[in-house]
Design an enzyme around this catalytic site. Sequence first.
Site, PDB file in Angstrom:
ATOM      1  N   CYS A   1     -48.889  29.728  85.850  1.00 26.50           N
ATOM      2  CA  CYS A   1     -47.800  29.734  86.827  1.00 26.50           C
ATOM      3  C   CYS A   1     -47.399  31.156  87.174  1.00 26.50           C
ATOM      4  CB  CYS A   1     -46.604  28.986  86.252  1.00 26.50           C
ATOM      5  SG  CYS A   1     -45.911  29.782  84.802  1.00 26.50           S
TER       6      CYS A   1
ATOM      7  N   CYS B   1     -48.669  23.849  78.618  1.00 24.11           N
ATOM      8  CA  CYS B   1     -48.673  23.870  80.067  1.00 24.11           C
ATOM      9  C   CYS B   1     -50.054  24.133  80.627  1.00 24.11           C
ATOM     10  CB  CYS B   1     -47.674  24.899  80.592  1.00 24.11           C
ATOM     11  SG  CYS B   1     -48.068  26.575  80.132  1.00 24.11           S
TER      12      CYS B   1
ATOM     13  N   CYS C   1     -44.053  31.221  78.755  1.00 21.00           N
ATOM     14  CA  CYS C   1     -45.198  31.733  79.515  1.00 21.00           C
ATOM     15  C   CYS C   1     -45.458  33.196  79.197  1.00 21.00           C
ATOM     16  CB  CYS C   1     -44.984  31.569  81.016  1.00 21.00           C
ATOM     17  SG  CYS C   1     -44.745  29.864  81.494  1.00 21.00           S
TER      18      CYS C   1
ATOM     19  N   ASP D   1     -51.816  26.767  80.582  1.00 14.41           N
ATOM     20  CA  ASP D   1     -52.108  28.141  80.980  1.00 14.41           C
ATOM     21  C   ASP D   1     -53.096  28.795  80.004  1.00 14.41           C
ATOM     22  OD1 ASP D   1     -50.253  27.631  82.875  1.00 14.41           O
ATOM     23  OD2 ASP D   1     -48.818  29.183  82.263  1.00 14.41           O
TER      24      ASP D   1
END
Lengths: 123, 123, 387, 387
Positions: A58, A33, A102, A35
């Site tokens: 996020c 993603c 995450c 990140d």
Amino acid sequence: MYSEKVMEHFNNPRNVGELNDADAIGETGSFKCGDTMKLYIKVKDDRIEDIKFQTYGCGAAIASSSMLTEMVKGKTIEEALKINNQDVANELGGLPPMKLHCSNLAADALQDALANYRLKQQS
Amino acid sequence: MYSEKVMEHFNNPRNVGELNDADAIGETGSFKCGDTMKLYIKVKDDRIEDIKFQTYGCGAAIASSSMLTEMVKGKTIEEALKINNQDVANELGGLPPMKLHCSNLAADALQDALANYRLKQQS
Amino acid sequence: MQSRLVYMDHGATTPVRPEVYDYMKPYFSELYGNPSSLHAFGRKVRQAVEEARKKTAAAIGANPEEIYFTAGGTESNNIALRGTARKRAKPGHVITSSIEHHAVLDVCHDLEKEGHRVTFLPVDRYGRIDPDAVKKAIEKDTFIISIMAANNEIGTLQPIREIGAIAREYGVLFHTDAVQVVGQLPLDVNTINADFLSLSAHKFNGPKGIGALFMKKGAKIDPLYRGGSQEGKIRPGTENVPGIIGLGKALEVAVSEISEKKSKIETLRDRLIEGLSALGDVVLNGHPVERLPGNVNVSFKYIEGESVLLSFDMEGIFASSGSACSSGSLEPSHVLSAIGLDHATAHGSVRFSLGFGNSEEDVDYVLEKAPPIVERLRSMSPTYHAR
Amino acid sequence: MQSRLVYMDHGATTPVRPEVYDYMKPYFSELYGNPSSLHAFGRKVRQAVEEARKKTAAAIGANPEEIYFTAGGTESNNIALRGTARKRAKPGHVITSSIEHHAVLDVCHDLEKEGHRVTFLPVDRYGRIDPDAVKKAIEKDTFIISIMAANNEIGTLQPIREIGAIAREYGVLFHTDAVQVVGQLPLDVNTINADFLSLSAHKFNGPKGIGALFMKKGAKIDPLYRGGSQEGKIRPGTENVPGIIGLGKALEVAVSEISEKKSKIETLRDRLIEGLSALGDVVLNGHPVERLPGNVNVSFKYIEGESVLLSFDMEGIFASSGSACSSGSLEPSHVLSAIGLDHATAHGSVRFSLGFGNSEEDVDYVLEKAPPIVERLRSMSPTYHAR
Ligand SMILES: Cc1ncc(COP(=O)(O)O)c(C=O)c1O
Ligand SMILES: Cc1ncc(COP(=O)(O)O)c(C=O)c1O
């Protein structure tokens, strides 16, 4: 979607920033993603005295980062080593399934920081 | 769906019934929709003096039957022979496409009656 | 001119009940967010959609994750049948009946073209399927049995419980088109062992253009449509939010009143059947007892159904001849043919379908208007005179 | 806490306009007849449905017989593509772009599995397709070209007029997914030579769950669903009457105001783009000029889109990140990848889509809230500090 606790940490993240006199830095990135996270720790008497983070990601990534720093601060290295991503997610009151990875970010960055600290101690 | 004129004829069909002293009877049935019609004519001086019908069928079939009897009454045989289903449909202000074949019924019964009349004359 | 308007075509569609409508209302212009949106406005709508899913599931004994919203009964049937067929590596065998709705029947004909084999089971003169015949029809590669819960034209209820048990015994999927039953009679997907069940909101005083497919956990299909990830990709596309909300509410309301409504409507139905039969040369089509509470399907001998309908129409009485869907066709309905009616009797069939809002006065009004209508049409009929 | 609520997600969905809603309203509980019913009550509803069809046709220069109502843009796309593919005796070739909506893209992937070949044309950095590339891609057995009128994420308008002319020249069918354009910009099926065109009511202030497929007279498909004879059998099932009525009215209203609305919204759009760009390290995605009147898609460098959205959300500002449909995915959108954005820039993209009801004050409010949001998130970002 996110629990209140997640939103609270997202809005008022604890321990944001850099530590100029960090004893070790942990870094990690999710290829999936995009990140990325950077974690700074200051250790005294085998205890994590101070901790700061920077995160690109996020809402879940930012909240997990913040939560992790709160969980870790004041803990011994040994205690900190035991913290995994599930613990972080649990402390946040859960994360949506597809956002679970995450919280990996934060736990991974911590492990990286701790490993770096050990290496530095050994050298 | 149906024009006002169709509904008017359906509600107040002209010339319904039998003619006991008919000079000829025409009969027709649509295998497709099951409709059947019986047409009675009384002829005088080569003119259709009286006409009556009985119809088993949908609204379009009943209205076409009624309309046809009105169109035919008083006409000469020759004139009557020229009437086809399109004329009946037109007089009714049109019929829905899939109901057009119902006006066939009336025109066909007329042709059948006229043919029977001729046969009778010849014999 | 008309002293009364009597709607007796609830088998075709029903009005949205006021409380259902009020419930849907905010989702048009106020709570209009896209349930897939991340923002608070979208999330609020998502919650309402999931609430409706829970209500729908509860009404048929399912889990919310087993409910997929569709655009109606037709789509639910198509997805269940074609979706399971598409999932197979090679063609197989399907069992259905000869009196299914076109949304099952025509899919089956299409599957035949694609190489599948389909058994269309016959029915008895009341329109009932014999569960034993289902059992006997099962072949090695039978992958789905699709039998409707009740027929839309003649109202006959099918022994779906027995058929479901057979399907389970033989390890075959079971789909039931329950469009005419959901909201009218108690129904539980577990009791009937359904793997798939189709329902449509506009048949139980919900809005048109929204339905649902129950798909049992573990059942797998290859969806027909591709696109977004809505409805578990079974049915992609922005959700019809007001429709979904309306379906959930309508079903909740319908199910809460089911026993009360059932006995009220059955009483009206039997009164109407009795009154019409008294006209003479009127036959009841379908099963005398195992029938939908609101269904009255009779054949008026010697006269044709459309003429009868038009005549009732002029008196403000709205009924139907066969199913509304096949009104474009000239052939007598496949259902009436399947129960063995001759052409003429089939053509004289009229369906009065009672529902929410119909009263004793409505029935009396129909029974008052029927005799002169029938008499007038018979007086015009050559077959009546030749009898 | 929030001084204002600002909806800037019109690309995802829009509210039903009050006059449209009022127009639909009687069709839920009063004029609830089934348009296929023979009786006066059904015929009245049929009339209203045909009126809506005329309005829809008029809005895009079509004939009423060329309009088929569907459940939305997704269904229209699926019917057009799969329906033409199914019509063929053997697999063939399809041309589309790499930035289509999933309701085209994923159908194409599915067609590939079924033996068809698909060319997914690339786009330039603004998201434009080169008509010459379309021409070059045509093969002997190319049966359909499907290119969207405008992209839903980045708002880029496509040269569909040129592409339509090429399709005609080579005798290939042309489909355009015009879901984002209908009601926003003037569009005529004749000018663009479309054989098929998809539209969806909820994108132009009509209701959700209803759309239409324009299918040119003479074009032939093999429909996906089977059932009743509604919508020329292209899309069987009881019509979503209130939806159809709402679609027709919404489109009529939208088209009547199109030029006025366009210039108003474009002014707001450009003001928003300018204001956001002034924040620094903000890039506009999509074409600077050839773009939808209401589309603002920007990447905020060094920060991630979802964080930005959540922060705006807290201020009562509702926007989206990529398309609502793909919000379930972690990958950056296929559109942003196709225009060559690197991972990080793609992840920082946010779409503000303006529409009916947005005002200058709304834009000013966003521009007032944006700087602290962006600043705060950047202050937390390691990539910002490492730049
Ligand atoms: C038994 C049955 N199945 C399916 C359908 C189709 O439902 P819909 O018209 O909502 O698609 C109907 C109603 O028309 C029905 O009565
Ligand atoms: C370009 C485009 N095509 C198709 C669709 C699908 O439309 P719907 O969600 O109404 O099925 C959308 C919107 O989601 C879209 O923006």
